[in-house]
Write a protein that holds these residues in place. Structure first.
Motif, PDB file in Angstrom:
ATOM      1  N   ASN A 142       0.875  -1.161   0.000  1.00  0.00           N
ATOM      2  CA  ASN A 142       0.000   0.000   0.000  1.00  0.00           C
ATOM      3  C   ASN A 142       0.917   1.217   0.000  1.00  0.00           C
ATOM      4  N   ILE A 143       1.184   1.768  -1.167  1.00  0.00           N
ATOM      5  CA  ILE A 143       2.109   2.895  -1.289  1.00  0.00           C
ATOM      6  C   ILE A 143       1.392   4.173  -0.876  1.00  0.00           C
ATOM      7  N   GLU A 144       1.951   4.824   0.136  1.00  0.00           N
ATOM      8  CA  GLU A 144       1.368   6.069   0.638  1.00  0.00           C
ATOM      9  C   GLU A 144       1.892   7.287  -0.114  1.00  0.00           C
ATOM     10  N   TYR A 145       3.212   7.292  -0.335  1.00  0.00           N
ATOM     11  CA  TYR A 145       3.825   8.496  -0.896  1.00  0.00           C
ATOM     12  C   TYR A 145       5.147   8.138  -1.558  1.00  0.00           C
ATOM     13  N   VAL A 146       5.436   8.762  -2.672  1.00  0.00           N
ATOM     14  CA  VAL A 146       6.708   8.580  -3.365  1.00  0.00           C
ATOM     15  C   VAL A 146       7.357   9.955  -3.468  1.00  0.00           C
ATOM     16  N   GLN A 147       8.574  10.065  -2.909  1.00  0.00           N
ATOM     17  CA  GLN A 147       9.251  11.355  -2.813  1.00  0.00           C
ATOM     18  C   GLN A 147      10.615  11.295  -3.497  1.00  0.00           C
ATOM     19  N   PRO A 148      10.897  12.224  -4.407  1.00  0.00           N
ATOM     20  CA  PRO A 148      12.226  12.253  -5.015  1.00  0.00           C
ATOM     21  C   PRO A 148      13.272  12.655  -3.967  1.00  0.00           C
ATOM     22  N   VAL A 149      14.442  12.018  -4.024  1.00  0.00           N
ATOM     23  CA  VAL A 149      15.522  12.299  -3.087  1.00  0.00           C
ATOM     24  C   VAL A 149      16.691  12.860  -3.896  1.00  0.00           C
ATOM     25  N   VAL A 150      16.979  14.142  -3.696  1.00  0.00           N
ATOM     26  CA  VAL A 150      18.030  14.803  -4.477  1.00  0.00           C
ATOM     27  C   VAL A 150      18.891  15.696  -3.580  1.00  0.00           C
ATOM     28  N   ASP A 151      20.052  16.030  -4.084  1.00  0.00           N
ATOM     29  CA  ASP A 151      20.976  16.996  -3.497  1.00  0.00           C
ATOM     30  C   ASP A 151      21.257  16.752  -2.013  1.00  0.00           C
ATOM     31  N   ALA A 152      21.042  17.757  -1.167  1.00  0.00           N
ATOM     32  CA  ALA A 152      21.361  17.660   0.264  1.00  0.00           C
ATOM     33  C   ALA A 152      20.520  16.587   0.945  1.00  0.00           C
ATOM     34  N   PHE A 153      19.288  16.421   0.499  1.00  0.00           N
ATOM     35  CA  PHE A 153      18.420  15.392   1.068  1.00  0.00           C
ATOM     36  C   PHE A 153      18.999  14.006   0.808  1.00  0.00           C
ATOM     37  N   LEU A 154      19.517  13.778  -0.388  1.00  0.00           N
ATOM     38  CA  LEU A 154      20.144  12.504  -0.730  1.00  0.00           C
ATOM     39  C   LEU A 154      21.397  12.277   0.118  1.00  0.00           C
ATOM     40  N   ASP A 155      22.208  13.299   0.276  1.00  0.00           N
ATOM     41  CA  ASP A 155      23.406  13.182   1.112  1.00  0.00           C
ATOM     42  C   ASP A 155      23.042  12.822   2.544  1.00  0.00           C
ATOM     43  N   TYR A 156      21.987  13.443   3.053  1.00  0.00           N
ATOM     44  CA  TYR A 156      21.523  13.150   4.412  1.00  0.00           C
ATOM     45  C   TYR A 156      21.042  11.697   4.518  1.00  0.00           C
ATOM     46  N   GLU A 157      20.242  11.249   3.570  1.00  0.00           N
ATOM     47  CA  GLU A 157      19.702   9.890   3.601  1.00  0.00           C
ATOM     48  C   GLU A 157      20.819   8.840   3.491  1.00  0.00           C
ATOM     49  N   LYS A 158      21.873   9.137   2.755  1.00  0.00           N
ATOM     50  CA  LYS A 158      22.985   8.200   2.599  1.00  0.00           C
ATOM     51  C   LYS A 158      23.709   7.940   3.921  1.00  0.00           C
ATOM     52  N   GLN A 159      23.580   8.844   4.872  1.00  0.00           N
ATOM     53  CA  GLN A 159      24.202   8.668   6.180  1.00  0.00           C
ATOM     54  C   GLN A 159      23.477   7.638   7.032  1.00  0.00           C
ATOM     55  N   ASN A 160      22.238   7.331   6.689  1.00  0.00           N
ATOM     56  CA  ASN A 160      21.451   6.346   7.412  1.00  0.00           C
ATOM     57  C   ASN A 160      21.994   4.950   7.123  1.00  0.00           C
ATOM     58  N   GLU A 161      22.201   4.158   8.165  1.00  0.00           N
ATOM     59  CA  GLU A 161      22.756   2.810   7.966  1.00  0.00           C
ATOM     60  C   GLU A 161      21.819   1.891   7.191  1.00  0.00           C
ATOM     61  N   ASP A 162      20.529   2.206   7.139  1.00  0.00           N
ATOM     62  CA  ASP A 162      19.553   1.394   6.412  1.00  0.00           C
ATOM     63  C   ASP A 162      19.389   1.821   4.953  1.00  0.00           C
ATOM     64  N   PHE A 163      20.195   2.753   4.494  1.00  0.00           N
ATOM     65  CA  PHE A 163      20.072   3.267   3.129  1.00  0.00           C
ATOM     66  C   PHE A 163      20.558   2.216   2.139  1.00  0.00           C
ATOM     67  N   LYS A 164      19.606   1.661   1.389  1.00  0.00           N
ATOM     68  CA  LYS A 164      19.905   0.705   0.321  1.00  0.00           C
ATOM     69  C   LYS A 164      18.953   0.999  -0.818  1.00  0.00           C
ATOM     70  N   VAL A 165      19.485   1.173  -1.999  1.00  0.00           N
ATOM     71  CA  VAL A 165      18.667   1.485  -3.169  1.00  0.00           C
ATOM     72  C   VAL A 165      18.332   0.182  -3.885  1.00  0.00           C
ATOM     73  N   LEU A 166      17.021  -0.051  -4.082  1.00  0.00           N
ATOM     74  CA  LEU A 166      16.583  -1.219  -4.823  1.00  0.00           C
ATOM     75  C   LEU A 166      16.611  -0.906  -6.302  1.00  0.00           C
ATOM     76  N   GLU A 167      17.218  -1.770  -7.068  1.00  0.00           N
ATOM     77  CA  GLU A 167      17.223  -1.614  -8.518  1.00  0.00           C
ATOM     78  C   GLU A 167      16.311  -2.703  -9.077  1.00  0.00           C
ATOM     79  N   ILE A 168      15.080  -2.317  -9.349  1.00  0.00           N
ATOM     80  CA  ILE A 168      14.056  -3.255  -9.810  1.00  0.00           C
ATOM     81  C   ILE A 168      13.875  -3.070 -11.308  1.00  0.00           C
ATOM     82  N   ASP A 169      13.866  -4.161 -12.045  1.00  0.00           N
ATOM     83  CA  ASP A 169      13.662  -4.088 -13.497  1.00  0.00           C
ATOM     84  C   ASP A 169      12.207  -4.168 -13.859  1.00  0.00           C
TER      85      ASP A 169
END
Length: 70
Positions: free
Chosen positions: A43-70
């Motif tokens: 049940n997808i609630e919200y999809v938010q683009p992650v760019v620039d400073a926000f992306l840098d901040y999120e990368k600091q989270n130990e749970d940050f893993k990007v799924l590459e789905i085909d």
């Protein structure tokens, strides 16, 4: 581009903040993210683009893993 997806594990669940999960998905646009996740039964609630400073901040989270789905 990377998107942060807020979701409930089951499409039958009522969205409750305490049960909301997040994941990161690589895609070109929001519709592509929703299409890629359509068969997973989330049940997808919200999809938010992650760019620039926000992306840098999120990368600091130990749970940050990007799924590459085909």
């Amino acid at each position: 581009m990377i998107f942060k997806v807020y979701y409930q594990k089951s499409i039958t669940e009522v969205p409750v903040r305490e049960n909301t999960k997040t994941m990161y998905v690589e895609a070109n646009y929001e519709r592509e993210v929703r299409t890629k996740l359509a068969d997973r039964g989330f049940n997808i609630e919200y999809v938010q683009p992650v760019v620039d400073a926000f992306l840098d901040y999120e990368k600091q989270n130990e749970d940050f893993k990007v799924l590459e789905i085909d």
